[in-house]
Design a protein around this motif. Structure first.
Motif, PDB file in Angstrom:
ATOM      1  N   SER A  62      -6.607   5.450  -3.145  1.00 49.92           N
ATOM      2  CA  SER A  62      -5.618   6.251  -2.410  1.00 49.92           C
ATOM      3  C   SER A  62      -5.981   6.372  -0.940  1.00 49.92           C
ATOM      4  N   GLN A  63      -7.266   6.477  -0.675  1.00 50.65           N
ATOM      5  CA  GLN A  63      -7.714   6.580   0.719  1.00 50.65           C
ATOM      6  C   GLN A  63      -7.393   5.302   1.485  1.00 50.65           C
ATOM      7  N   ILE A  64      -7.656   4.160   0.863  1.00 47.91           N
ATOM      8  CA  ILE A  64      -7.357   2.883   1.521  1.00 47.91           C
ATOM      9  C   ILE A  64      -5.855   2.758   1.741  1.00 47.91           C
ATOM     10  N   GLU A  65      -5.063   3.116   0.742  1.00 46.87           N
ATOM     11  CA  GLU A  65      -3.603   3.058   0.889  1.00 46.87           C
ATOM     12  C   GLU A  65      -3.134   3.992   2.004  1.00 46.87           C
ATOM     13  N   TYR A  66      -3.709   5.197   2.052  1.00 52.14           N
ATOM     14  CA  TYR A  66      -3.354   6.160   3.106  1.00 52.14           C
ATOM     15  C   TYR A  66      -3.677   5.582   4.487  1.00 52.14           C
ATOM     16  N   LEU A  67      -4.862   5.024   4.636  1.00 59.55           N
ATOM     17  CA  LEU A  67      -5.269   4.474   5.934  1.00 59.55           C
ATOM     18  C   LEU A  67      -4.374   3.310   6.363  1.00 59.55           C
ATOM     19  N   LEU A  68      -4.043   2.449   5.419  1.00 61.15           N
ATOM     20  CA  LEU A  68      -3.155   1.329   5.740  1.00 61.15           C
ATOM     21  C   LEU A  68      -1.755   1.823   6.115  1.00 61.15           C
TER      22      LEU A  68
END
Length: 94
Positions: free
Chosen positions: A80-86
């Motif tokens: 979720s963090q990677i998706e949020y950052l992207l």
């Protein structure tokens, strides 16, 4: 006596009341139709959201650890963090 009951006419206020009631019923039906359309659209959006693309991402251990810590700080999973950052990066790009 029955003749008297049958001959009772509706007053103009009764007719106005009936017209208003009919108009309200029509509005209620339109609202119900709109609610159904909204629910269908929400369902479609949720189904599309569930159909996310999967990717393989290779990260260095140090970057993975930093992302893991950041995700933990934000109460998110690493994914979720990677998706949020992207998502944020794409928004800033526009």
């Amino acid at each position: 006596m029955a003749d008297k009951l049958e001959k009772i006419e509706t007053s103009p206020s009764d007719a106005l009341f009936d017209e208003k009631e009919k108009a309200l019923q029509e509005r209620l039906e339109r609202i119900h139709q709109m609610e159904q359309e909204i629910l269908q659209k929400e369902k479609t959006i949720k189904e599309k959201e569930k159909a996310k693309k999967q990717i393989l991402l290779r990260l260095s251990p140090s970057l993975w650890n930093q992302l893991a810590q950041w995700a933990e700080d934000d109460y998110r999973s690493i994914n979720s963090q990677i998706e949020y950052l992207l998502t944020e990066a794409v928004k800033k790009r526009k």
